[in-house]
Design an enzyme around this catalytic site. Structure first.
Site, PDB file in Angstrom:
ATOM      1  N   ARG A  53      28.562   3.122   8.623  1.00 43.39           N
ATOM      2  CA  ARG A  53      28.106   4.359   7.992  1.00 43.39           C
ATOM      3  C   ARG A  53      27.045   3.997   6.968  1.00 43.39           C
ATOM      4  O   ARG A  53      26.742   2.824   6.761  1.00 43.39           O
ATOM      5  CB  ARG A  53      29.258   5.187   7.409  1.00 43.39           C
ATOM      6  N   GLY A  54      26.501   5.025   6.298  1.00 44.99           N
ATOM      7  CA  GLY A  54      25.380   4.781   5.383  1.00 44.99           C
ATOM      8  C   GLY A  54      24.087   4.978   6.170  1.00 44.99           C
ATOM      9  O   GLY A  54      23.949   4.473   7.299  1.00 44.99           O
ATOM     10  N   ALA A  55      23.149   5.721   5.566  1.00 44.82           N
ATOM     11  CA  ALA A  55      21.954   6.136   6.308  1.00 44.82           C
ATOM     12  C   ALA A  55      21.175   4.975   6.953  1.00 44.82           C
ATOM     13  O   ALA A  55      20.929   4.993   8.161  1.00 44.82           O
ATOM     14  CB  ALA A  55      21.059   6.964   5.384  1.00 44.82           C
ATOM     15  N   ARG A  90      25.951  11.898  14.132  1.00 43.37           N
ATOM     16  CA  ARG A  90      25.983  12.351  12.738  1.00 43.37           C
ATOM     17  C   ARG A  90      24.656  13.060  12.447  1.00 43.37           C
ATOM     18  O   ARG A  90      23.592  12.497  12.659  1.00 43.37           O
ATOM     19  CB  ARG A  90      26.202  11.166  11.779  1.00 43.37           C
ATOM     20  N   GLN A 201      34.440   6.239  -0.297  1.00 40.86           N
ATOM     21  CA  GLN A 201      33.533   5.095  -0.090  1.00 40.86           C
ATOM     22  C   GLN A 201      33.242   4.360  -1.390  1.00 40.86           C
ATOM     23  O   GLN A 201      32.925   3.177  -1.375  1.00 40.86           O
ATOM     24  CB  GLN A 201      32.196   5.575   0.526  1.00 40.86           C
ATOM     25  N   ASP A 242      20.553  10.311   2.115  1.00 46.63           N
ATOM     26  CA  ASP A 242      20.624  10.353   3.584  1.00 46.63           C
ATOM     27  C   ASP A 242      19.414  11.032   4.177  1.00 46.63           C
ATOM     28  O   ASP A 242      19.071  10.814   5.340  1.00 46.63           O
ATOM     29  CB  ASP A 242      21.904  11.066   4.023  1.00 46.63           C
ATOM     30  N   ASN A 252      22.408  13.759  -0.389  1.00 47.61           N
ATOM     31  CA  ASN A 252      23.279  12.575  -0.448  1.00 47.61           C
ATOM     32  C   ASN A 252      24.736  13.045  -0.390  1.00 47.61           C
ATOM     33  O   ASN A 252      25.021  14.247  -0.300  1.00 47.61           O
ATOM     34  CB  ASN A 252      22.979  11.781  -1.732  1.00 47.61           C
ATOM     35  N   LYS A 253      25.642  12.108  -0.449  1.00 46.85           N
ATOM     36  CA  LYS A 253      27.078  12.397  -0.332  1.00 46.85           C
ATOM     37  C   LYS A 253      27.502  13.558  -1.227  1.00 46.85           C
ATOM     38  O   LYS A 253      27.048  13.679  -2.364  1.00 46.85           O
ATOM     39  CB  LYS A 253      27.850  11.123  -0.691  1.00 46.85           C
TER      40      LYS A 253
HETATM   41  O1  MRU Z   1      29.140   9.467   4.913  1.00 47.69           O
HETATM   42  P1  MRU Z   1      28.516   8.150   4.569  1.00 47.69           P
HETATM   43  O2  MRU Z   1      29.476   7.136   4.070  1.00 47.69           O
HETATM   44  O3  MRU Z   1      27.649   7.638   5.704  1.00 47.69           O
HETATM   45  O4  MRU Z   1      27.552   8.526   3.388  1.00 47.69           O
HETATM   46  C1  MRU Z   1      26.784   7.542   2.777  1.00 47.69           C
HETATM   47  C2  MRU Z   1      26.003   8.059   1.649  1.00 47.69           C
HETATM   48  O5  MRU Z   1      26.044   9.208   1.313  1.00 47.69           O
HETATM   49  C3  MRU Z   1      25.083   7.101   0.996  1.00 47.69           C
HETATM   50  O6  MRU Z   1      24.929   7.428  -0.347  1.00 47.69           O
HETATM   51  C4  MRU Z   1      23.749   7.242   1.694  1.00 47.69           C
HETATM   52  O7  MRU Z   1      23.876   7.001   3.066  1.00 47.69           O
HETATM   53  C5  MRU Z   1      22.732   6.388   1.116  1.00 47.69           C
HETATM   54  S1  MRU Z   1      22.866   4.826   1.851  1.00 47.69           S
HETATM   55  C6  MRU Z   1      22.098   3.578   1.272  1.00 47.69           C
END
Ligand code: MRU
Length: 362
Positions: A53-55, A90, A201, A242, A252-253
């Protein structure tokens, strides 16, 4: 970066191009396990279930997924179907579409027999570029932290949300890269880690990363940030993103927006750190245009963790009759963002300033 004293990346291919290995992030922080992914359907499931996960990382993983599909069947139909399947996993992080489109553009012009190996090479280049971008973000952001810490006679307190560290990218990370660089330069710093419900996370991944790099940190509940800011206990907020619009709106999250509001109210600088692969140059209005992922409500109604005997358990939090909804992301409007830390430097969260750094998107 280091975990348990060893250096890792989050993703690496086999030398023969048959499999791609990833760290299973659903098992952290209590178990370190890797998984071998050998076809695009397994890759799609790994992205959807947040094994990765993570963009930035899902952008790179998606590209490897497409390469795996082509190694089984290099036809146009296979390319099209795998692109579609991976893209649907996603919806919010633009890096996924960015990585898949980049690969498809290059591969679709090639003869069948060259496609699989060219796709693996290109996915590898995307991974290397991501590492270089994240490291550059780290250098620009570390300067900012150093400047801010200069006149403090105590550690600089930085608050972050979710996990935007190396586990969210291939290495270094985005929001945490400046922290790692500044820490290695000897800046006295401390990180407030939002736990980041519902999947935690922050509590599980960010804390685990910071521990691996010996960075002083404290995990807090998501709602503590505003209180800490009111009491002068946060000097700087740095989050990831993201999807960021060309006008500087930062998605973002979920919960990031509330941190930005609290930061604004308390005069605390709020930065988003992101590689340009996270900027959606076609979008101008984040609140209206960005699709916000809504995940299984079970992530809200239940929580999982480790029991004292080491066993992993999931328990129910809410009354069985209560409905829950699980919005994955929110949008922080550009007016609340002090600046955007990119691989080319720090920009104001404004179209003109972003275009100055990235004139190819004018
Ligand atoms: O749902 P996730 O865990 O994929 O969400 C991740 C985030 O929101 C991060 O802050 C975002 O991807 C930035 S990553 C460097």
């Amino acid at each position: 970066m280091r975990m348990n004293g060893q250096n890792y990346r989050t993703i690496w291919p086999d030398s023969d191009g048959r499999r791609v290995h990833v760290i299973d992030q659903t098992r952290l922080p209590h178990h370190f396990e890797t998984r071998a992914l050998d076809n695009h359907l397994v890759v799609a499931a790994a992205i959807k279930d947040m094994v990765v996960r993570g963009a930035p990382l899902i952008g790179v993983t998606g590209a490897y997924g497409l390469a795996l599909a082509l190694s089984h069947d290099p036809s146009d139909l296979s390319l099209h179907k795998a692109h579609q399947t991976l893209l649907e996993t996603r919806p919010t992080a633009v890096n996924l579409r960015w990585g898949l489109d980049r690969l498809r553009r290059i591969i679709s012009t090639l003869p069948m027999e060259q496609r699989a190996s060219a796709a693996f090479d290109e996915a590898g280049r995307i991974a290397e570029e991501d590492i270089a971008s994240c490291e550059a973000i780290g250098e620009h952001g570390a300067q900012l932290i150093k400047d801010r810490a200069k006149n403090l006679r105590r550690p600089i307190n930085i608050l972050t949300h979710c996990n935007a560290g190396w586990l969210a990218a291939v290495d270094w990370g985005t929001a945490l890269a400046p922290i790692y660089k500044a820490h290695r330069l000897g800046v006295d710093l401390h990180v407030w880690v939002d736990e980041t419900r519902p999947r935690n996370q922050g509590a599980s991944l960010t804390a685990c990363e910071l521990l691996g790099e010996n960075v002083p940190h404290t995990v807090i509940v998501d709602n503590a940030g505003g209180h800490l800011m009111q009491h002068g206990l946060v000097d700087l907020v740095i989050v990831g993103s993201d999807r960021t619009t060309r006008t500087g709106d930062v998605c973002n999250k979920i919960g990031t927006y509330l941190k930005a509001l609290a930061a604004y109210d308390n005069g605390v600088p709020f930065y988003a750190a992101l590689p340009s692969s996270t900027i959606d140059w076609q979008m101008r209005d984040g609140v209206r245009e960005i699709t916000i992922e809504e995940r299984d409500p079970r992530e809200v109604t239940h929580i999982s963790g480790r029991q004292s005997d080491g066993a992993r358990v999931e328990i129910e939090l809410t009354p069985a009759g209560s409905r829950a909804r699980n919005f994955g992301f929110d949008v922080t409007p550009a007016r609340l963002v002090t600046g955007i830390i990119t691989e080319r430097g720090v920009s104001a969260a404004q179209e003109e300033a972003l275009i100055n750094l990235f004139p190819e998107y004018a």
